[in-house]
Motif scaffolding. Sequence first.
Motif, PDB file in Angstrom:
ATOM      1  N   ARG A  50      43.273  -0.258  32.413  1.00 41.69           N
ATOM      2  CA  ARG A  50      44.782  -0.264  33.321  1.00 41.69           C
ATOM      3  C   ARG A  50      45.599  -0.381  32.116  1.00 41.69           C
ATOM      4  NH1 ARG A  50      43.069  -6.392  31.445  1.00 41.69           N
ATOM      5  NH2 ARG A  50      45.127  -6.649  31.986  1.00 41.69           N
ATOM      6  N   ALA A  51      45.898   0.095  30.829  1.00 41.43           N
ATOM      7  CA  ALA A  51      46.740   0.131  30.424  1.00 41.43           C
ATOM      8  C   ALA A  51      47.623   1.609  31.028  1.00 41.43           C
ATOM      9  CB  ALA A  51      46.608   0.602  29.098  1.00 41.43           C
ATOM     10  N   GLN A  52      46.527   2.574  31.122  1.00 41.70           N
ATOM     11  CA  GLN A  52      47.383   3.969  31.518  1.00 41.70           C
ATOM     12  C   GLN A  52      47.483   3.762  32.853  1.00 41.70           C
ATOM     13  OE1 GLN A  52      45.346   7.126  28.898  1.00 41.70           O
ATOM     14  NE2 GLN A  52      43.892   6.812  30.791  1.00 41.70           N
ATOM     15  N   SER A  53      47.116   2.917  33.831  1.00 45.93           N
ATOM     16  CA  SER A  53      47.412   2.581  35.360  1.00 45.93           C
ATOM     17  C   SER A  53      48.843   1.692  35.499  1.00 45.93           C
ATOM     18  CB  SER A  53      46.158   2.072  36.475  1.00 45.93           C
ATOM     19  OG  SER A  53      45.903   1.137  35.976  1.00 45.93           O
ATOM     20  N   CYS A  54      49.168   0.974  34.405  1.00 46.57           N
ATOM     21  CA  CYS A  54      50.431   0.593  34.352  1.00 46.57           C
ATOM     22  C   CYS A  54      51.284   0.679  35.024  1.00 46.57           C
ATOM     23  CB  CYS A  54      49.858  -1.130  33.103  1.00 46.57           C
ATOM     24  SG  CYS A  54      50.616  -0.242  32.000  1.00 46.57           S
ATOM     25  N   GLY A  55      51.958   1.127  35.291  1.00 47.22           N
ATOM     26  CA  GLY A  55      53.156   1.993  35.186  1.00 47.22           C
ATOM     27  C   GLY A  55      54.355   2.105  34.091  1.00 47.22           C
ATOM     28  N   THR A  56      53.883   1.163  32.657  1.00 46.88           N
ATOM     29  CA  THR A  56      54.689   1.300  31.924  1.00 46.88           C
ATOM     30  C   THR A  56      53.941   3.007  31.077  1.00 46.88           C
ATOM     31  OG1 THR A  56      54.707  -0.913  31.873  1.00 46.88           O
ATOM     32  CG2 THR A  56      55.119   0.541  29.591  1.00 46.88           C
ATOM     33  N   PRO A  57      55.384   3.829  30.431  1.00 45.76           N
ATOM     34  CA  PRO A  57      54.527   4.512  29.549  1.00 45.76           C
ATOM     35  C   PRO A  57      54.008   3.827  28.923  1.00 45.76           C
ATOM     36  CG  PRO A  57      56.638   4.760  29.975  1.00 45.76           C
ATOM     37  CD  PRO A  57      56.595   2.975  30.673  1.00 45.76           C
ATOM     38  N   ALA A  58      51.968   5.021  28.813  1.00 45.01           N
ATOM     39  CA  ALA A  58      50.768   3.807  27.652  1.00 45.01           C
ATOM     40  C   ALA A  58      50.681   4.954  26.984  1.00 45.01           C
ATOM     41  CB  ALA A  58      50.074   3.570  28.503  1.00 45.01           C
ATOM     42  N   VAL A  59      50.275   4.780  25.359  1.00 44.39           N
ATOM     43  CA  VAL A  59      49.407   5.627  24.574  1.00 44.39           C
ATOM     44  C   VAL A  59      48.304   4.673  24.835  1.00 44.39           C
ATOM     45  CG1 VAL A  59      49.533   7.195  22.626  1.00 44.39           C
ATOM     46  CG2 VAL A  59      51.210   6.142  23.607  1.00 44.39           C
ATOM     47  N   ALA A  60      47.187   5.914  24.944  1.00 45.91           N
ATOM     48  CA  ALA A  60      45.592   5.204  24.820  1.00 45.91           C
ATOM     49  C   ALA A  60      44.775   5.827  24.138  1.00 45.91           C
ATOM     50  CB  ALA A  60      45.095   4.327  26.674  1.00 45.91           C
ATOM     51  N   VAL A  61      43.779   5.433  23.893  1.00 40.88           N
ATOM     52  CA  VAL A  61      42.627   6.279  23.117  1.00 40.88           C
ATOM     53  C   VAL A  61      41.275   5.574  23.883  1.00 40.88           C
ATOM     54  CG1 VAL A  61      43.978   5.985  20.457  1.00 40.88           C
ATOM     55  CG2 VAL A  61      42.050   4.770  21.939  1.00 40.88           C
ATOM     56  N   GLY A  62      40.334   7.142  23.774  1.00 36.59           N
ATOM     57  CA  GLY A  62      39.358   7.125  24.127  1.00 36.59           C
ATOM     58  C   GLY A  62      38.138   6.244  23.804  1.00 36.59           C
ATOM     59  N   ALA A  63      37.021   6.816  24.585  1.00 33.44           N
ATOM     60  CA  ALA A  63      35.795   6.323  23.438  1.00 33.44           C
ATOM     61  C   ALA A  63      34.751   6.937  22.582  1.00 33.44           C
ATOM     62  CB  ALA A  63      34.357   5.959  24.259  1.00 33.44           C
ATOM     63  N   GLY A  64      34.031   6.544  21.900  1.00 33.00           N
ATOM     64  CA  GLY A  64      33.850   7.447  20.136  1.00 33.00           C
ATOM     65  C   GLY A  64      31.990   7.167  20.170  1.00 33.00           C
ATOM     66  N   ASN A  65      31.525   8.246  20.354  1.00 33.22           N
ATOM     67  CA  ASN A  65      29.708   8.265  20.065  1.00 33.22           C
ATOM     68  C   ASN A  65      30.048   9.485  18.753  1.00 33.22           C
ATOM     69  OD1 ASN A  65      27.423   7.784  20.662  1.00 33.22           O
ATOM     70  ND2 ASN A  65      27.507   9.428  22.658  1.00 33.22           N
ATOM     71  N   VAL A  66      30.304   9.387  18.272  1.00 33.05           N
ATOM     72  CA  VAL A  66      29.688  10.561  16.873  1.00 33.05           C
ATOM     73  C   VAL A  66      28.585  10.870  16.839  1.00 33.05           C
ATOM     74  CG1 VAL A  66      30.205  11.048  14.537  1.00 33.05           C
ATOM     75  CG2 VAL A  66      32.340   9.423  16.004  1.00 33.05           C
ATOM     76  N   THR A  67      28.206  12.210  17.279  1.00 35.30           N
ATOM     77  CA  THR A  67      27.086  13.211  16.636  1.00 35.30           C
ATOM     78  C   THR A  67      27.569  14.176  15.780  1.00 35.30           C
ATOM     79  OG1 THR A  67      26.654  12.997  19.099  1.00 35.30           O
ATOM     80  CG2 THR A  67      26.164  15.006  17.892  1.00 35.30           C
TER      81      THR A  67
END
Length: 473
Positions: free
Chosen positions: A208-225
């Motif tokens: 939602r943040a990355q598609s809201c139209g406002t410049p966004a800095v978002a982070v991805g999911a973790g699943n550490v191996t």
Amino acid sequence: MNAQDGISPEIAEIDRIVARARKAQAAFEAGASQSLYDKAALAAGWAIMEPTRNRALAEVAVETTGLGNVPDKITKNHRKTLGLLRDIASVKTQGIISDDPAVGITEIARPIGVIGAVVPSTNPAATPANNIINALKGGNSIVVAPSPKGVASCELLVGYIHAEFDKLGLDCDLVQMIAAPGSKAKTQRLMDTVDRVICTGSQNNVQRAQSCGTPAVAVGAGNVTVIVDETADLQDAAAKIAASKCFDNATSCSSENALVVVDAVYNAFVAAMATEGGVLVPSSETDGIIARLWPDGHLNRSVIAQDADKMLDALGMAGKVPEGTKFLAVETDGIGSDHPLSGEKLSRVLALYRAADFDDAREIATRILAHQGAGHSVGIHTNDDARAIGMGRDLPTCRVIVNQAHTFATGGSFTNGMPFSLSMGCGSWGGNSIDTNLHWRHFVQTTKIVRETPPREPGLDEIFGAYWSEVGQ
């Protein structure tokens, strides 16, 4: 609906908050000095680090979210904030920050304006504090949108910050939050109307943040191996993995979720892990663990981020494992959507894979990343640094953590050079615009003063000479 302007009361509430934030930020910037920005950041830092407040924040977080444990949250609040303040102490974020006569460019740091920060329930004090400190350091105001379970912690934190602001005569509207009851509509309006969105949390929020139209800095999911190879110091690796996995009951996106151990040292590592409180669950019992960990297709809330005794009881392992068991390592070889152990577990449970050799271990790690966690980070315990370099060249990841407790290393440590942060960018692999740890530079923009310089236009021979000599014109 408001008959006058045609908007709902909850949307009007957000508009009022953002309007106050804009007014406060404009005054903050108008009276700007590096000293002012620094003091504001320090005020927010002390608001969470002062020991009595820190404990209160940790206690409220555990009580209201049901996630993690108080001692580790105290440690996290303290170390993450102290490390961030160390990182930004000498950073210049106001006025002229660079001047290069050779190219004729002077660079001036400017605030972004109003920051909207969406934060998770897993770190309901440390993450907003990190965002708030970075925002203030850059001359911004900030409005925090906590998750429903994180509201109480966020309210307490903001109250503490305002108390520090009162000492400095700073406008409390520089730091605000969306009060309960929260809603997707309120968060959406915030994201739509601020100048930059910072989002840490569920992938739904990130999208939602990355598609809201406002410049966004978002982070991805973790699943550490994490790979343990045949050259590793097995006892050291086991101790670091245990400390990392158990910290704050595995609430961190940087907690180890899968271990891939090469066959040559598999049994020896399992023995070393046992001395650190890690119990092997053989493959014959894997189905039972899966059934209890995902009883209805969703992670069991009686297991997520719980103390060891509660986790063991919920998984039906109480009385079946040695006293002092801290975490479980469940043998498996499956990867993908039909094998939930290969994904993030948010608990003191690890998936344990046995690899034929290091090349096989790399292949397993790559397949896990392709399923979940691409871009975030992987780890390796090894005495062969070339293997870590090779993983960095070939695997879809932004970080390769070498011979360290993963949770403590990925988001910055006093023993490595990563910026202190609770939000890790995952690059294109994780669908993010950044591949670094979120840090102060993401809260500042610059204006460049550009002057004319003597011409530096090259001749064609200078550019194409080597190319022409190889392939001709």
